[in-house]
Design a protein around this motif. Structure first.
Motif, PDB file in Angstrom:
ATOM      1  N   ALA A   1      -0.947   2.028   3.727  1.00  0.00           N
ATOM      2  CA  ALA A   1      -1.015   0.730   4.406  1.00  0.00           C
ATOM      3  C   ALA A   1      -0.611  -0.394   3.458  1.00  0.00           C
ATOM      4  CB  ALA A   1      -2.424   0.491   4.943  1.00  0.00           C
ATOM      5  N   VAL A   2      -1.105  -0.349   2.224  1.00  0.00           N
ATOM      6  CA  VAL A   2      -0.760  -1.383   1.237  1.00  0.00           C
ATOM      7  C   VAL A   2       0.733  -1.346   0.939  1.00  0.00           C
ATOM      8  CG1 VAL A   2      -1.072  -2.106  -1.162  1.00  0.00           C
ATOM      9  CG2 VAL A   2      -3.057  -1.478   0.219  1.00  0.00           C
ATOM     10  N   THR A   3       1.295  -0.148   0.769  1.00  0.00           N
ATOM     11  CA  THR A   3       2.726  -0.010   0.514  1.00  0.00           C
ATOM     12  C   THR A   3       3.546  -0.605   1.653  1.00  0.00           C
ATOM     13  OG1 THR A   3       2.370   2.002  -0.775  1.00  0.00           O
ATOM     14  CG2 THR A   3       4.577   1.650   0.098  1.00  0.00           C
ATOM     15  N   GLU A   4       3.104  -0.347   2.891  1.00  0.00           N
ATOM     16  CA  GLU A   4       3.817  -0.853   4.061  1.00  0.00           C
ATOM     17  C   GLU A   4       3.739  -2.377   4.144  1.00  0.00           C
ATOM     18  OE1 GLU A   4       3.950   0.330   8.728  1.00  0.00           O
ATOM     19  OE2 GLU A   4       2.811   1.686   7.435  1.00  0.00           O
ATOM     20  N   LEU A   5       2.576  -2.936   3.842  1.00  0.00           N
ATOM     21  CA  LEU A   5       2.418  -4.387   3.893  1.00  0.00           C
ATOM     22  C   LEU A   5       3.286  -5.078   2.841  1.00  0.00           C
ATOM     23  CD1 LEU A   5      -1.445  -4.611   4.467  1.00  0.00           C
ATOM     24  CD2 LEU A   5       0.345  -5.312   6.077  1.00  0.00           C
ATOM     25  N   LEU A   6       3.338  -4.512   1.645  1.00  0.00           N
ATOM     26  CA  LEU A   6       4.167  -5.111   0.596  1.00  0.00           C
ATOM     27  C   LEU A   6       5.649  -4.983   0.930  1.00  0.00           C
ATOM     28  CD1 LEU A   6       2.214  -4.036  -2.606  1.00  0.00           C
ATOM     29  CD2 LEU A   6       2.478  -6.346  -1.697  1.00  0.00           C
TER      30      LEU A   6
ATOM     31  N   ARG B   1      -5.748  -9.308   1.876  1.00  0.00           N
ATOM     32  CA  ARG B   1      -7.084  -9.853   1.575  1.00  0.00           C
ATOM     33  C   ARG B   1      -8.158  -9.061   2.312  1.00  0.00           C
ATOM     34  NH1 ARG B   1      -3.723 -14.246   1.009  1.00  0.00           N
ATOM     35  NH2 ARG B   1      -4.190 -15.586  -0.786  1.00  0.00           N
ATOM     36  N   VAL B   2      -7.829  -8.572   3.498  1.00  0.00           N
ATOM     37  CA  VAL B   2      -8.775  -7.736   4.246  1.00  0.00           C
ATOM     38  C   VAL B   2      -8.936  -6.385   3.543  1.00  0.00           C
ATOM     39  CG1 VAL B   2      -9.202  -6.578   6.457  1.00  0.00           C
ATOM     40  CG2 VAL B   2      -8.248  -8.893   6.424  1.00  0.00           C
ATOM     41  N   VAL B   3      -7.862  -5.867   2.952  1.00  0.00           N
ATOM     42  CA  VAL B   3      -7.946  -4.599   2.205  1.00  0.00           C
ATOM     43  C   VAL B   3      -8.903  -4.748   1.030  1.00  0.00           C
ATOM     44  CG1 VAL B   3      -6.664  -2.904   0.852  1.00  0.00           C
ATOM     45  CG2 VAL B   3      -5.606  -3.946   2.867  1.00  0.00           C
ATOM     46  N   GLY B   4      -8.771  -5.842   0.259  1.00  0.00           N
ATOM     47  CA  GLY B   4      -9.663  -6.086  -0.876  1.00  0.00           C
ATOM     48  C   GLY B   4      -9.288  -5.290  -2.113  1.00  0.00           C
ATOM     49  N   ALA B   5     -10.296  -4.847  -2.852  1.00  0.00           N
ATOM     50  CA  ALA B   5     -10.116  -4.267  -4.189  1.00  0.00           C
ATOM     51  C   ALA B   5      -9.107  -3.119  -4.266  1.00  0.00           C
ATOM     52  CB  ALA B   5     -11.471  -3.808  -4.732  1.00  0.00           C
ATOM     53  N   PRO B   6      -9.039  -2.191  -3.292  1.00  0.00           N
ATOM     54  CA  PRO B   6      -8.080  -1.090  -3.440  1.00  0.00           C
ATOM     55  C   PRO B   6      -6.623  -1.539  -3.547  1.00  0.00           C
ATOM     56  CG  PRO B   6      -9.697  -0.566  -1.765  1.00  0.00           C
ATOM     57  CD  PRO B   6      -9.912  -2.000  -2.124  1.00  0.00           C
ATOM     58  N   ALA B   7      -6.334  -2.763  -3.098  1.00  0.00           N
ATOM     59  CA  ALA B   7      -4.951  -3.246  -3.160  1.00  0.00           C
ATOM     60  C   ALA B   7      -4.602  -3.845  -4.516  1.00  0.00           C
ATOM     61  CB  ALA B   7      -4.723  -4.291  -2.060  1.00  0.00           C
ATOM     62  N   GLU B   8      -5.602  -4.044  -5.402  1.00  0.00           N
ATOM     63  CA  GLU B   8      -5.367  -4.779  -6.647  1.00  0.00           C
ATOM     64  C   GLU B   8      -4.242  -4.193  -7.500  1.00  0.00           C
ATOM     65  OE1 GLU B   8      -7.661  -6.307 -10.695  1.00  0.00           O
ATOM     66  OE2 GLU B   8      -8.784  -5.254  -9.142  1.00  0.00           O
ATOM     67  N   PRO B   9      -4.205  -2.876  -7.775  1.00  0.00           N
ATOM     68  CA  PRO B   9      -3.122  -2.370  -8.635  1.00  0.00           C
ATOM     69  C   PRO B   9      -1.740  -2.646  -8.060  1.00  0.00           C
ATOM     70  CG  PRO B   9      -4.848  -0.719  -8.354  1.00  0.00           C
ATOM     71  CD  PRO B   9      -5.129  -1.802  -7.375  1.00  0.00           C
TER      72      PRO B   9
ATOM     73  N   ARG C   1      -0.939  -6.385  -8.299  1.00  0.00           N
ATOM     74  CA  ARG C   1      -0.630  -6.733  -9.692  1.00  0.00           C
ATOM     75  C   ARG C   1       0.768  -6.231 -10.082  1.00  0.00           C
ATOM     76  NH1 ARG C   1      -4.157  -8.800 -13.032  1.00  0.00           N
ATOM     77  NH2 ARG C   1      -5.962  -8.149 -11.798  1.00  0.00           N
ATOM     78  N   ALA C   2       1.178  -5.129  -9.477  1.00  0.00           N
ATOM     79  CA  ALA C   2       2.477  -4.543  -9.826  1.00  0.00           C
ATOM     80  C   ALA C   2       3.658  -5.370  -9.337  1.00  0.00           C
ATOM     81  CB  ALA C   2       2.575  -3.124  -9.268  1.00  0.00           C
ATOM     82  N   VAL C   3       3.442  -6.297  -8.377  1.00  0.00           N
ATOM     83  CA  VAL C   3       4.564  -7.081  -7.846  1.00  0.00           C
ATOM     84  C   VAL C   3       4.661  -8.452  -8.513  1.00  0.00           C
ATOM     85  CG1 VAL C   3       4.408  -5.897  -5.634  1.00  0.00           C
ATOM     86  CG2 VAL C   3       3.267  -8.108  -5.909  1.00  0.00           C
TER      87      VAL C   3
END
Length: 424
Positions: free
Chosen positions: A274-279, A298-306, A309-311
């Motif tokens: 999901a994070v990959t798709e959103l980015l 922002r709804v995803v929260g902490a799991p999206a941090e890496p 940060r990578a972008v």
């Protein structure tokens, strides 16, 4: 409970971070993330554990996402970095272990892989029954439920091979395959294995012919049931859409309704994908979707941090990522803009203006001038020209057409022409 259950795994993960990190080797011997004998013995000596305990904690750390192995080196997962300050990281680590319960203990060797897979597929229903029972449940009752569920799975799979060249309907030929029966392989030993594995990760207690979910296991099952309900109640019906179409569908929703839609969409798919798709949607040309993608993150929260940060090295995403990271670290959203440089803030102003120009109304674009960090319009125009945003010309042309002040509109048109011709 999660911290206590994963304390040993966290300790071994921290040891591995220090002893086996980048630039060091010797973590594994077989390329499969199994600790080499010499490394396991070294860890046991330094941590005061047996080799077996080290190996068990190492496997738990990997399943919980506390450690990641790359070739011969090990590095900490984001959960270990956030371990001491973020309770949600601990809970997510335990849920990852809970989800991998079938890997925590080897399955019985004498059973076929297909039968094991059927039991793994059926266990969510058994766990839901335990959760709803809110107390000890006899194993005989769980076995009956498991048999029913496995029968449903086999019926749905319809295990009769189909070949259009065979003779039409009639009695099956000798030796022809028939639908598998539930009692082809006894399920009791596999249920015993499954309950034992779930007990080993702390999801339930198992003994004296009955099983009971622990408070932690009950909470995890409830969260998963709740996610299913949330996903089923997608307010705007975008749950099956790709990220870009989902975000487009949320563009006209109020903030609270949009967040509910993000939650439903996220509940229906793995967090990582999901994070990959959103980015990926954020990298597109539509600036509105870029902003909405980071709202969903922002709804995803902490799991999206890496991933966020990578972008940071991507100019189009950097301002959004910096604001996201600042808010994630506890900065008040109203003050988060202070982490941006003047150039980054100007880039973000142009990007947001592009979203307004494409999807909003003229008065909104005029009001957007007030959001600029520059104190005057001439200063804004100078810095907008310098920032090099690919939509600068379109934004300035739209602003000139929308602004009611003829003199200011003329200055903005002149700036647009200068950007277009490459002048100063």
């Amino acid at each position: 409970m999660a911290r206590s259950g994963l304390a040993g795994a966290a300790r071994v993960a921290r040891w591995a971070d220090a002893a086996l990190g980048p630039g060091r080797t010797g973590a594994t011997a077989d390329g499969k993330a199994t600790l080499s004998t010499s490394t396991a013995e070294r860890a046991a000596a330094e941590l005061g554990l047996t080799v077996a305990e080290v190996r068990a904690d190492w496997d738990t750390a990997r399943l919980a996402g506390l450690i990641e192995v790359h070739g011969d080196s090990a590095r900490p997962g984001w959960r270990l970095r956030a371990w001491d300050r973020d309770d949600s990281a601990v809970l997510r680590g335990w849920v990852a272990l809970f989800d991998a319960w079938s890997l925590a203990c080897p399955e019985p060797a004498e059973h076929e892989a297909a039968a094991v897979a059927e039991v793994v597929s059926a266990m969510p229903q058994v766990l839901s029954f335990l959760q709803l029972s809110a107390g000890p449940v006899p194993v005989e009752q769980l076995l009956d439920l498991l048999q029913q569920r496995v029968t449903e799975l086999r019926t749905a799979r319809c295990e009769v091979p189909y070949d259009p060249q065979l003779e039409p309907a009639g009695p099956p030929a000798p030796g022809a395959a028939e639908p598998a029966e539930t009692d082809d392989a006894p399920l009791a030993p596999l249920l015993d294995w499954a309950l034992g594995a779930l007990a080993s990760v702390g999801a339930l207690t198992y003994g004296d012919g009955q099983a009971t979910l622990t408070p932690l296991g009950s909470w995890a099952v409830w969260v998963k049931l709740e996610q299913i309900c949330v996903a089923a109640q997608s307010p705007a019906g975008n749950i099956e859409q790709a990220a870009e179409d989902m975000l487009r569908g949320c563009a006209q929703l109020r903030p609270n309704a949009a967040r509910a839609e993000y939650r439903a969409w996220l509940a229906a798919r793995p967090v990582g994908s999901a994070v990959t798709e959103l980015l990926a949607a954020a990298r597109g040309e539509d600036a509105l979707l870029r902003g909405l993608a980071f709202e969903a993150l922002r709804v995803v929260g902490a799991p999206a941090e890496p991933d966020v940060r990578a972008v940071l090295d991507e100019p189009a995403l950097r301002p959004y990522a910096l604001l996201w990271l600042a808010e994630h670290d506890g900065v008040d959203p109203e003050d988060a803009h202070e982490v941006l440089t003047r150039e980054e803030a100007t880039w973000l102003w142009v990007d947001t203006a592009a979203a307004v120009a494409d999807h909003g109304e003229a008065p909104m674009l005029v009001r957007h001038l007030e959001a600029a960090v520059q104190p005057t319009v001439p200063a804004l125009l100078d810095e907008v020209r310098a920032v090099g945003h690919p939509r600068t010309v379109q934004v300035l042309v739209a602003l000139a057409a929308a602004h009611p002040d003829p003199a200011l509109a003329k200055a903005v048109r002149r700036a647009a022409f200068q950007v277009h011709t490459g002048g100063s």
